[in-house]
Design a protein around this motif. Structure first.
Motif, PDB file in Angstrom:
ATOM      1  N   ASP A   1      -3.085 -68.506 -49.603  1.00  0.00           N
ATOM      2  CA  ASP A   1      -3.242 -68.544 -48.160  1.00  0.00           C
ATOM      3  C   ASP A   1      -3.128 -69.988 -47.678  1.00  0.00           C
ATOM      4  N   GLY A   2      -2.228 -70.206 -46.750  1.00  0.00           N
ATOM      5  CA  GLY A   2      -2.063 -71.536 -46.196  1.00  0.00           C
ATOM      6  C   GLY A   2      -1.079 -72.413 -46.954  1.00  0.00           C
ATOM      7  N   ARG A   3      -0.593 -71.940 -48.106  1.00  0.00           N
ATOM      8  CA  ARG A   3       0.384 -72.727 -48.874  1.00  0.00           C
ATOM      9  C   ARG A   3       1.805 -72.230 -48.630  1.00  0.00           C
ATOM     10  N   THR A   4       2.006 -70.924 -48.758  1.00  0.00           N
ATOM     11  CA  THR A   4       3.343 -70.356 -48.546  1.00  0.00           C
ATOM     12  C   THR A   4       3.316 -69.239 -47.511  1.00  0.00           C
ATOM     13  N   GLY A   5       2.194 -69.030 -46.898  1.00  0.00           N
ATOM     14  CA  GLY A   5       2.047 -67.986 -45.889  1.00  0.00           C
ATOM     15  C   GLY A   5       0.593 -67.870 -45.481  1.00  0.00           C
ATOM     16  N   THR A  34       7.117 -71.963 -43.880  1.00  0.00           N
ATOM     17  CA  THR A  34       8.471 -71.435 -44.085  1.00  0.00           C
ATOM     18  C   THR A  34       9.175 -72.173 -45.216  1.00  0.00           C
ATOM     19  N   GLU A  35       9.121 -73.483 -45.198  1.00  0.00           N
ATOM     20  CA  GLU A  35       9.774 -74.281 -46.236  1.00  0.00           C
ATOM     21  C   GLU A  35       9.140 -74.033 -47.606  1.00  0.00           C
ATOM     22  N   ALA A  36       7.806 -73.992 -47.659  1.00  0.00           N
ATOM     23  CA  ALA A  36       7.121 -73.771 -48.930  1.00  0.00           C
ATOM     24  C   ALA A  36       7.398 -72.366 -49.453  1.00  0.00           C
ATOM     25  N   GLY A  37       7.434 -71.388 -48.572  1.00  0.00           N
ATOM     26  CA  GLY A  37       7.731 -70.020 -48.984  1.00  0.00           C
ATOM     27  C   GLY A  37       9.129 -69.880 -49.527  1.00  0.00           C
ATOM     28  N   ARG A  38      10.076 -70.482 -48.868  1.00  0.00           N
ATOM     29  CA  ARG A  38      11.468 -70.423 -49.342  1.00  0.00           C
ATOM     30  C   ARG A  38      11.610 -71.107 -50.698  1.00  0.00           C
ATOM     31  N   GLU A  39      10.975 -72.260 -50.852  1.00  0.00           N
ATOM     32  CA  GLU A  39      11.025 -72.972 -52.123  1.00  0.00           C
ATOM     33  C   GLU A  39      10.433 -72.119 -53.243  1.00  0.00           C
TER      34      GLU A  39
END
Length: 64
Positions: A1-5, A34-39
């Motif tokens: 939570d809070g890192r990739t979403g 968004t950037e962390a989730g895509r990565e």
């Protein structure tokens, strides 16, 4: 939570609304997530890597 979403409790539309509003209002947070989730998806869910790992599991299972 809070890192990739953002994680919200299931079947809690009020919590979901709060999370959505947060992303609308906090554009920098939305961009960062968004950037962390895509990565994460690109690194952890690469098709070639996953197929290779599955193949090794199947081969190891068949060898038993």
């Amino acid at each position: 939570d809070g890192r990739t979403g953002l994680i919200v409790p299931e079947r809690d539309p009020a919590a979901l609304a709060v999370a959505i509003r947060r992303l609308i209002e906090e554009t920098e947070t939305a961009r960062r997530l968004t950037e962390a989730g895509r990565e994460r998806v690109e690194c952890d869910f690469d098709l070639r890597v996953n197929v290779g790992e599955l193949r090794m599991l199947f081969e190891a299972s068949a060898a038993r």
